[in-house]
Design a protein around this motif. Structure first.
Motif, PDB file in Angstrom:
ATOM      1  N   SER A 235       0.852  -1.184   0.000  1.00 15.44           N
ATOM      2  CA  SER A 235       0.000   0.000   0.000  1.00 15.44           C
ATOM      3  C   SER A 235       0.890   1.237   0.000  1.00 15.44           C
ATOM      4  CB  SER A 235      -0.918  -0.002   1.226  1.00 15.44           C
ATOM      5  OG  SER A 235      -0.171  -0.192   2.418  1.00 15.44           O
ATOM      6  N   CYS A 236       0.332   2.370  -0.370  1.00 11.44           N
ATOM      7  CA  CYS A 236       1.126   3.607  -0.421  1.00 11.44           C
ATOM      8  C   CYS A 236       1.640   3.982   0.973  1.00 11.44           C
ATOM      9  CB  CYS A 236       0.292   4.741  -0.989  1.00 11.44           C
ATOM     10  SG  CYS A 236      -0.174   4.509  -2.713  1.00 11.44           S
ATOM     11  N   TYR A 237       0.791   3.746   1.974  1.00 11.64           N
ATOM     12  CA  TYR A 237       1.142   4.042   3.359  1.00 11.64           C
ATOM     13  C   TYR A 237       1.004   2.759   4.171  1.00 11.64           C
ATOM     14  CZ  TYR A 237       0.626   5.904   8.120  1.00 11.64           C
ATOM     15  OH  TYR A 237       0.770   6.159   9.454  1.00 11.64           O
ATOM     16  N   MET A 238       2.003   2.450   4.993  1.00 11.29           N
ATOM     17  CA  MET A 238       2.009   1.248   5.825  1.00 11.29           C
ATOM     18  C   MET A 238       2.257   1.633   7.274  1.00 11.29           C
ATOM     19  SD  MET A 238       4.397  -0.809   3.142  1.00 11.29           S
ATOM     20  CE  MET A 238       4.885   0.745   2.373  1.00 11.29           C
ATOM     21  N   GLU A 239       1.521   0.997   8.167  1.00 17.67           N
ATOM     22  CA  GLU A 239       1.639   1.330   9.591  1.00 17.67           C
ATOM     23  C   GLU A 239       1.349   0.110  10.454  1.00 17.67           C
ATOM     24  OE1 GLU A 239      -1.082   3.577  12.881  1.00 17.67           O
ATOM     25  OE2 GLU A 239      -0.838   4.644  10.962  1.00 17.67           O
ATOM     26  N   SER A 240       2.054   0.005  11.557  1.00 17.42           N
ATOM     27  CA  SER A 240       1.690  -0.948  12.601  1.00 17.42           C
ATOM     28  C   SER A 240       2.012  -0.326  13.949  1.00 17.42           C
ATOM     29  CB  SER A 240       2.410  -2.297  12.431  1.00 17.42           C
ATOM     30  OG  SER A 240       3.780  -2.196  12.749  1.00 17.42           O
ATOM     31  N   ARG A 241       1.278  -0.786  14.976  1.00 15.74           N
ATOM     32  CA  ARG A 241       1.473  -0.279  16.338  1.00 15.74           C
ATOM     33  C   ARG A 241       1.729  -1.483  17.248  1.00 15.74           C
ATOM     34  NH1 ARG A 241      -4.241   2.905  15.962  1.00 15.74           N
ATOM     35  NH2 ARG A 241      -3.865   3.771  13.871  1.00 15.74           N
ATOM     36  N   TRP A 242       2.540  -1.243  18.254  1.00 13.75           N
ATOM     37  CA  TRP A 242       2.938  -2.341  19.139  1.00 13.75           C
ATOM     38  C   TRP A 242       3.026  -1.864  20.584  1.00 13.75           C
ATOM     39  CZ3 TRP A 242       3.511  -7.241  17.226  1.00 13.75           C
ATOM     40  CH2 TRP A 242       3.546  -7.351  15.825  1.00 13.75           C
ATOM     41  N   LYS A 243       2.710  -2.784  21.487  1.00  7.12           N
ATOM     42  CA  LYS A 243       2.873  -2.515  22.919  1.00  7.12           C
ATOM     43  C   LYS A 243       3.130  -3.842  23.631  1.00  7.12           C
ATOM     44  CE  LYS A 243      -2.149  -2.579  23.761  1.00  7.12           C
ATOM     45  NZ  LYS A 243      -3.313  -1.818  24.272  1.00  7.12           N
TER      46      LYS A 243
END
Length: 252
Positions: A235-243
């Motif tokens: 995808s044009c923008y990629m994101e993930s979040r982690w904790k």
């Protein structure tokens, strides 16, 4: 003469009735016996199915028998586009690591031929033997695809990694060819990855349930990474979040 005939007919009818009743009782007993066995079979199948489902879907504490090696900020090395500062592709707020990258970003270094990434490598816990575990809670927002969100780095010389977990078409995948969990985006999930070097296998758990077991890929040194790393058709923008990131080692 008529009386004799009548008596004979009565005896015959009476005997016939007794035989018929006896046969009916036998049939009823046989039916009851068959029904009893059917009920026992249904109960056995039901119990077996419940136990099977329970063993597959009941979350367990996967960290039992492991020693936690809690990573601190000093153990987090950030890999990002070489021409940008870390803050342009990473933030840490309220205990959540947010990592993002664009498909048009630069690679890791000027000479690198790899695709764009914003990843955290857990340093200080590289390993070459034993049983090691990565644990963390991840979140992949809608619209992110064609991306690796977690790696076990290190393998034999012909490849770089023992494991890559990708997101394609809203599914968590083993590399880009085996669907592990559908509908993975837009929700928090717990990820546990256990790498047994000597046994040469990697087990993947999502929300406490094992979803895959992959073969090891050799190599003399390994470490864990998480974040976003562009793969095919991203995808044009990629994101993930982690904790809740933890590194653990199985106790001797």
């Amino acid at each position: 003469m008529p009386s004799t005939i009548y008596t004979t007919l009565c005896i015959t009818e009476s005997a016939s009735t007794k035989i018929t009743k006896f046969q009916v009782i036998q049939l009823e007993q046989k039916d009851m016996g068959a029904m009893y066995h059917i009920i026992l079979l249904i109960i056995a199948v039901y119990v077996s199915l419940v136990m099977h489902i329970s063993s597959k879907s009941t979350p367990v504490d996967l960290t039992l028998g492991f020693t936690e090696l809690p990573p601190s900020i000093s153990n987090f090395k950030h890999d990002k586009p070489y021409n940008l500062p870390v803050r342009e592709r990473y933030s840490f707020k309220d205990g959540v690591h947010k990592l993002w990258v664009y498909a048009t970003d630069k690679p890791l270094s000027p000479l690198s031929k790899t695709k764009p990434r914003s990843e955290i490598r857990i340093e200080g816990y590289d390993y070459s033997s034993g049983v090691w575990q990565f644990e963390g809670q991840g979140f992949v927002p809608k619209g992110t695809y064609g991306v690796c969100i977690m790696q076990v780095f290190g393998a034999h010389p012909k490849r770089a990694t023992t494991l890559m977990l990708d997101v394609y078409d809203n599914s968590l995948m083993y590399y880009n060819h085996s669907v592990l969990v559908p509908n993975i985006r837009d929700r928090w999930f717990q990820l546990n990855v256990i790498h047994d070097v000597e046994a040469s296998n990697v087990k993947i758990y999502v929300d406490g349930v094992q979803v895959y077991e992959a073969p090891g890929q050799g190599g003399s040194s390994h470490y864990f990474k998480f974040g976003v790393y562009a793969q095919d058709n991203p995808s044009c923008y990629m994101e993930s979040r982690w904790k809740g990131i933890r590194a653990l080692r199985k106790s001797s």
